[in-house]
Design a protein around this motif. Structure first.
Motif, PDB file in Angstrom:
ATOM      1  N   GLY A 242      75.254  73.277  12.617  1.00 13.15           N
ATOM      2  CA  GLY A 242      75.979  72.045  12.914  1.00 13.15           C
ATOM      3  C   GLY A 242      77.476  72.270  12.917  1.00 13.15           C
ATOM      4  O   GLY A 242      77.988  73.140  12.210  1.00 13.15           O
ATOM      5  N   GLY A 243      78.157  71.489  13.737  1.00 16.61           N
ATOM      6  CA  GLY A 243      79.614  71.593  13.780  1.00 16.61           C
ATOM      7  C   GLY A 243      80.202  70.489  14.622  1.00 16.61           C
ATOM      8  O   GLY A 243      79.499  69.767  15.329  1.00 16.61           O
ATOM      9  N   SER A 244      81.529  70.366  14.523  1.00 15.57           N
ATOM     10  CA  SER A 244      82.225  69.234  15.141  1.00 15.57           C
ATOM     11  C   SER A 244      82.617  69.484  16.593  1.00 15.57           C
ATOM     12  O   SER A 244      82.845  68.548  17.337  1.00 15.57           O
ATOM     13  N   ASP A 245      82.725  70.770  17.014  1.00 14.38           N
ATOM     14  CA  ASP A 245      83.350  71.111  18.296  1.00 14.38           C
ATOM     15  C   ASP A 245      84.808  70.659  18.276  1.00 14.38           C
ATOM     16  O   ASP A 245      85.325  70.117  19.247  1.00 14.38           O
ATOM     17  N   TYR A 246      85.434  70.936  17.132  1.00 16.81           N
ATOM     18  CA  TYR A 246      86.861  70.597  16.964  1.00 16.81           C
ATOM     19  C   TYR A 246      87.706  71.374  17.979  1.00 16.81           C
ATOM     20  O   TYR A 246      87.511  72.569  18.168  1.00 16.81           O
ATOM     21  N   HIS A 247      88.631  70.663  18.644  1.00 15.07           N
ATOM     22  CA  HIS A 247      89.579  71.292  19.572  1.00 15.07           C
ATOM     23  C   HIS A 247      91.023  70.931  19.221  1.00 15.07           C
ATOM     24  O   HIS A 247      91.941  71.383  19.904  1.00 15.07           O
ATOM     25  N   GLY A 248      91.239  70.064  18.218  1.00 15.67           N
ATOM     26  CA  GLY A 248      92.589  69.545  17.973  1.00 15.67           C
ATOM     27  C   GLY A 248      92.900  68.436  18.964  1.00 15.67           C
ATOM     28  O   GLY A 248      92.028  67.628  19.301  1.00 15.67           O
ATOM     29  N   ALA A 249      94.124  68.442  19.477  1.00 16.56           N
ATOM     30  CA  ALA A 249      94.613  67.338  20.331  1.00 16.56           C
ATOM     31  C   ALA A 249      93.741  67.027  21.552  1.00 16.56           C
ATOM     32  O   ALA A 249      93.569  65.857  21.888  1.00 16.56           O
ATOM     33  N   PRO A 250      93.156  68.028  22.241  1.00 17.81           N
ATOM     34  CA  PRO A 250      92.423  67.688  23.471  1.00 17.81           C
ATOM     35  C   PRO A 250      91.178  66.823  23.236  1.00 17.81           C
ATOM     36  O   PRO A 250      90.750  66.135  24.148  1.00 17.81           O
TER      37      PRO A 250
END
Ligand code: AMP
Ligand code: FE
Ligand code: FE
Ligand code: ZN
Length: 279
Positions: A242-250
């Motif tokens: 599991g994970g967020s698929d974090y990209h920051g600002a985009p």
């Protein structure tokens, strides 16, 4: 307390925090472990691992590779060895192919008077440059409101500056991840617009190639979707991740560790991966 996040992008691909900044944020959020899973590159791992050593955050080497199987399918690879003779030349090929496609896009934009300088982009951005970076430039020079608008009007398939690139087949991707010591995992299974039979066909086919896990917890997946994916994992004997698929600002809606708010990934998922690796 949130424990881990196994799906994260950094400035090495289309994220906006550097690998070290990402680890710092994970530390501030109280996460025990993260995996850096940039598109098509593991170049962020060494600096993330160094920051993790300093701050006491466990950092897992990872990658996310775009493949084709009827349509696009993303495969995460954990504990890969990017220097391995099976994986290194293939990643080189993917980045070279991106580079050729990017140069075509930059030339066509420049021919229309858009101030895009690909050499400058290579200095400014990380290892896996792509359409999201062109979209940012289009926003910066006032031609688009935001990245989504830039995709819709300029770089999406069918729009003026779209140029295709090549993809690994699902089979080749999974087999080279395995050959390099990695654990291949099907990313965000609901992204492919498959019905239940289609998803099962994808899973069974990918397992035939060596798939070992399935991402069951993901930004925006609700409790019933997660329960369904966990039931598939149990039925097929796949490791849940599991994970967020974090990209920051985009992708501001995907927050590190907590996704759209209710994401919680247990450390036990990482233990499952480590056990599979014999760690
Ligand atoms: P590339 O691999 O360089 O062709 O770019 C594909 C990446 O662009 C994907 O991984 C997505 O993160 C991003 N992307 C694709 N379509 C869109 C869109 N409509 N809006 C924003 N980002 C997009
Ligand atoms: Fe991305
Ligand atoms: Fe993805
Ligand atoms: Zn991703």
């Amino acid at each position: 307390m949130r424990e881990i996040d196994l799906h994260i992008h950094t400035t090495e691909s289309d994220g906006t925090l550097t690998p070290a900044e990402t680890v710092r944020l994970a530390h501030e959020l109280g996460l025990r472990a993260i995996a850096v899973t940039d598109h098509d590159t593991a170049a962020g791992y060494p600096s993330a691992a160094a920051a993790g050593e300093r701050l006491g955050v466990e950092v897992v080497p990872g990658i996310e590779i775009s493949t084709t199987y009827h349509g696009p399918v993303h495969i995460l690879g954990y504990y890969i060895d990017p220097q391995s003779p099976e994986l290194a030349p293939v990643l080189d090929w993917v980045i070279r192919d991106r580079d050729e496609r990017n140069r075509r896009m930059a030339e066509r934009m420049a021919a229309d008077g858009i101030p895009v300088d690909y050499a400058e982009m290579q200095r400014r951005f990380g290892s896996a440059i792509g359409r999201p970076h062109f979209a940012r430039i289009l926003v910066e020079c006032g031609l688009a409101r935001d990245v989504r608008d830039a995709f819709d009007r300029y770089v999406e398939n069918g729009q003026r500056y779209y140029e295709p690139r090549h993809f690994l087949s699902l089979e080749r991707c999974i087999s080279i991840l395995r050959a390099s010591g990695g654990i291949p995992v099907l990313a965000h299974p609901f992204q492919y617009r498959l019905d239940e039979a289609g998803l099962r066909e994808l899973i069974e086919c990918a397992m035939g190639f060596g798939l070992e896990g399935i991402e069951c917890r993901y930004s925006g997946y609700d409790a019933s979707q997660t329960a369904y994916l966990l039931s598939l994992a149990a039925e097929y004997g796949l490791l849940p991740t599991g994970g967020s698929d974090y990209h920051g600002a985009p992708k501001p809606q995907n927050r590190l560790g907590s996704g759209t708010g209710d994401l919680e990934v247990p450390y036990a998922y990482l233990e499952g991966l480590k056990k599979r690796k014999g760690m």
